[in-house]
Design an enzyme around this catalytic site. Structure first.
Site, PDB file in Angstrom:
ATOM      1  N   MET A 110      11.563  -7.711  21.548  1.00 22.01           N
ATOM      2  CA  MET A 110      10.986  -8.833  21.050  1.00 22.01           C
ATOM      3  C   MET A 110      12.209  -9.505  20.340  1.00 22.01           C
ATOM      4  O   MET A 110      12.653  -9.700  19.473  1.00 22.01           O
ATOM      5  CB  MET A 110      10.336  -8.482  19.653  1.00 22.01           C
ATOM      6  CG  MET A 110       9.090  -7.660  19.730  1.00 22.01           C
ATOM      7  SD  MET A 110       8.550  -6.475  18.438  1.00 22.01           S
ATOM      8  CE  MET A 110       9.223  -4.824  19.241  1.00 22.01           C
ATOM      9  N   MET A 134      14.418  -5.846  18.024  1.00 23.86           N
ATOM     10  CA  MET A 134      14.016  -7.004  17.328  1.00 23.86           C
ATOM     11  C   MET A 134      15.269  -7.869  16.702  1.00 23.86           C
ATOM     12  O   MET A 134      16.150  -7.205  16.197  1.00 23.86           O
ATOM     13  CB  MET A 134      13.002  -6.864  16.049  1.00 23.86           C
ATOM     14  CG  MET A 134      11.935  -6.042  16.383  1.00 23.86           C
ATOM     15  SD  MET A 134      11.121  -5.790  14.371  1.00 23.86           S
ATOM     16  CE  MET A 134       9.877  -4.583  15.291  1.00 23.86           C
ATOM     17  N   HIS A 178       8.896   4.782  22.616  1.00 22.00           N
ATOM     18  CA  HIS A 178       8.701   3.487  22.214  1.00 22.00           C
ATOM     19  C   HIS A 178       9.984   2.903  21.362  1.00 22.00           C
ATOM     20  O   HIS A 178       9.956   3.404  20.462  1.00 22.00           O
ATOM     21  CB  HIS A 178       7.536   3.019  21.909  1.00 22.00           C
ATOM     22  CG  HIS A 178       7.371   1.745  21.853  1.00 22.00           C
ATOM     23  ND1 HIS A 178       6.587   1.024  23.191  1.00 22.00           N
ATOM     24  CD2 HIS A 178       7.196   0.709  20.862  1.00 22.00           C
ATOM     25  CE1 HIS A 178       6.378  -0.225  22.801  1.00 22.00           C
ATOM     26  NE2 HIS A 178       6.700  -0.440  21.242  1.00 22.00           N
ATOM     27  N   ASP A 222      11.748  -0.338  19.804  1.00 23.73           N
ATOM     28  CA  ASP A 222      11.244  -1.784  19.499  1.00 23.73           C
ATOM     29  C   ASP A 222      12.297  -2.460  18.924  1.00 23.73           C
ATOM     30  O   ASP A 222      13.237  -2.198  18.154  1.00 23.73           O
ATOM     31  CB  ASP A 222      10.326  -1.909  18.201  1.00 23.73           C
ATOM     32  CG  ASP A 222       8.842  -1.497  18.771  1.00 23.73           C
ATOM     33  OD1 ASP A 222       8.360  -1.943  19.296  1.00 23.73           O
ATOM     34  OD2 ASP A 222       8.228  -0.361  17.850  1.00 23.73           O
ATOM     35  N   HIS A 251      10.756  -2.089  24.214  1.00 25.57           N
ATOM     36  CA  HIS A 251      10.053  -3.256  23.807  1.00 25.57           C
ATOM     37  C   HIS A 251      10.882  -4.598  23.417  1.00 25.57           C
ATOM     38  O   HIS A 251      11.121  -4.329  22.109  1.00 25.57           O
ATOM     39  CB  HIS A 251       8.702  -2.790  23.121  1.00 25.57           C
ATOM     40  CG  HIS A 251       7.932  -4.036  22.511  1.00 25.57           C
ATOM     41  ND1 HIS A 251       7.166  -3.767  21.410  1.00 25.57           N
ATOM     42  CD2 HIS A 251       7.808  -5.315  23.077  1.00 25.57           C
ATOM     43  CE1 HIS A 251       6.370  -5.001  21.288  1.00 25.57           C
ATOM     44  NE2 HIS A 251       6.969  -6.033  22.223  1.00 25.57           N
ATOM     45  N   SER A 295       6.560   5.058  18.939  1.00 22.72           N
ATOM     46  CA  SER A 295       7.306   4.028  18.292  1.00 22.72           C
ATOM     47  C   SER A 295       8.324   4.541  17.262  1.00 22.72           C
ATOM     48  O   SER A 295       8.155   5.211  16.130  1.00 22.72           O
ATOM     49  CB  SER A 295       6.636   3.109  17.444  1.00 22.72           C
ATOM     50  OG  SER A 295       7.353   2.105  16.839  1.00 22.72           O
ATOM     51  N   ASP A 305      -0.104  -2.120  21.571  1.00 19.77           N
ATOM     52  CA  ASP A 305       0.921  -1.592  20.568  1.00 19.77           C
ATOM     53  C   ASP A 305       0.640  -2.183  19.377  1.00 19.77           C
ATOM     54  O   ASP A 305       0.453  -3.422  18.992  1.00 19.77           O
ATOM     55  CB  ASP A 305       2.193  -2.106  21.013  1.00 19.77           C
ATOM     56  CG  ASP A 305       3.386  -1.870  20.247  1.00 19.77           C
ATOM     57  OD1 ASP A 305       3.253  -1.200  19.303  1.00 19.77           O
ATOM     58  OD2 ASP A 305       4.362  -2.441  20.432  1.00 19.77           O
ATOM     59  N   MET A 347      -0.244  -6.808  22.522  1.00 23.96           N
ATOM     60  CA  MET A 347       0.101  -6.432  20.992  1.00 23.96           C
ATOM     61  C   MET A 347      -0.889  -6.706  20.036  1.00 23.96           C
ATOM     62  O   MET A 347      -1.793  -7.735  20.129  1.00 23.96           O
ATOM     63  CB  MET A 347       1.169  -7.649  20.366  1.00 23.96           C
ATOM     64  CG  MET A 347       2.578  -7.427  20.687  1.00 23.96           C
ATOM     65  SD  MET A 347       3.513  -5.909  20.458  1.00 23.96           S
ATOM     66  CE  MET A 347       2.849  -5.803  18.644  1.00 23.96           C
TER      67      MET A 347
HETATM   68  C1  DX5 Z   1       5.426  -3.968  16.293  1.00 26.72           C
HETATM   69  C2  DX5 Z   1       6.195  -2.990  17.124  1.00 26.72           C
HETATM   70  C3  DX5 Z   1       5.441  -1.760  17.225  1.00 26.72           C
HETATM   71  C4  DX5 Z   1       5.075  -0.862  15.710  1.00 26.72           C
HETATM   72  C5  DX5 Z   1       3.887   0.030  16.029  1.00 26.72           C
HETATM   73  O1  DX5 Z   1       6.322  -5.261  16.372  1.00 26.72           O
HETATM   74  O2  DX5 Z   1       5.952  -3.470  18.625  1.00 26.72           O
HETATM   75  O3  DX5 Z   1       5.553  -0.877  18.351  1.00 26.72           O
HETATM   76  O4  DX5 Z   1       6.194  -0.242  15.518  1.00 26.72           O
HETATM   77  O5  DX5 Z   1       3.887   0.448  14.911  1.00 26.72           O
HETATM   78  P1  DX5 Z   1       2.585   1.097  14.313  1.00 26.72           P
HETATM   79  O6  DX5 Z   1       2.119   1.996  15.139  1.00 26.72           O
HETATM   80  O7  DX5 Z   1       2.917   1.693  12.615  1.00 26.72           O
HETATM   81  O8  DX5 Z   1       1.729  -0.035  14.013  1.00 26.72           O
HETATM   82 ZN    ZN Z   2       6.265  -2.363  20.176  1.00 31.53          ZN
END
Ligand code: DX5
Ligand code: ZN
Length: 236
Positions: free
Chosen positions: A85, A54, A50, A52, A83, A25, A192, A154
């Site tokens: 979100m 958002m 990965h 993320d 991913h 990530s 994740d 998640m």
């Molecule tokens: C959270 C993300 C994850 C996050 C994981 O919303 O989807 O991918 O970045 O981070 P760690 O491994 O630090 O929990």
């Molecule tokens: Zn993620």
């Protein structure tokens, strides 16, 4: 994984994992040194980047968007695992494809016509994934498993890196694995949130095929070693 968590979550592996992959990530990377961070992942034992995304609506945080992904894609020598979100993910499927994303997951909770969205992702040549918030049971996926290449469980409430793993997620991995076997589907399981060296082995052994880790890698003294340890966790 502590003894307490083990005691509350007994998990019997149903079958050996189809694959043991590690997706890093980038949310926990130092964006002021983005190229170096990408090269670190290129050099490590990880399999995927990965990403993320958002939007401040589906989750209470805003991360990064197309320009940053473009910069990562330019240097990445491993496939991109995005991913989303975000609300209304259908609006952006072509854009992520154009950036070179290979694995694209949308949230179950954000899709009114989930199977149509998954078909759209597959039609672009990408692997289609469904992400589940911690409150969403795996059983709701029975009629979508064959439309999905992977399910992203998640194991924290989405929105932030560095949170503690929700122990109950182990049950969800086992329940999802049972469903996949029952439906005779080839769907992979990605986990994740809160993944670290102390629980990675349990997660792979419970049925996870792909583990996502951010803080456990970028927050480690030796990120290369952390990647190797995470990737090598669990039974072969
Ligand atoms: C959270 C993300 C994850 C996050 C994981 O919303 O989807 O991918 O970045 O981070 P760690 O491994 O630090 O929990
Ligand atoms: Zn993620």
């Amino acid at each position: 994984m502590t003894v307490e968590r083990l005691a509350c979550c007994p998990v019997t592996p149903l079958m050996p994992p189809a694959m043991k992959a590690l997706s890093v990530s980038m949310l926990s990377a130092d964006f002021g040194r983005l190229n170096e961070e990408v090269e670190l992942v290129n050099a490590g034992a990880a399999d995927l980047f990965h990403l993320d995304v958002m939007d401040g609506r589906f989750v209470p945080n805003i991360s990064y968007g197309f320009p940053v992904i473009k910069a990562i894609a330019a240097k990445a020598r491993k496939p991109l695992d995005a991913h989303l979100m975000i609300v209304e993910p259908d609006r952006y499927i072509e854009s992520f494809h154009a950036l070179g994303v290979a694995y694209l997951s949308v949230h179950y909770e954000a899709c009114i016509h989930l199977n149509r969205t998954l078909q759209h992702i597959r039609s672009m040549g990408m692997k289609a994934g469904v992400a589940l918030n911690p409150h969403t049971p795996a059983s709701l996926l029975a009629d979508s498993l064959h439309a999905a290449d992977f399910i992203l469980i998640m194991s924290v409430n989405p929105g932030f890196g560095g949170q503690a793993f929700i122990a109950r997620s182990l049950h969800k991995i086992a329940a999802l694995k049972t469903l996949i076997v029952r439906e005779n589907a080839a769907t992979l399981i990605e986990v994740d949130g809160g993944v670290a060296t102390h629980n990675a082995g349990l997660l792979y052994d419970a049925g996870a095929d792909i583990l996502v880790a951010g803080n456990a890698i970028f927050g480690a003294d030796d990120p290369l070693r952390a990647m190797a340890e995470l990737k090598g966790a669990g039974h072969d």
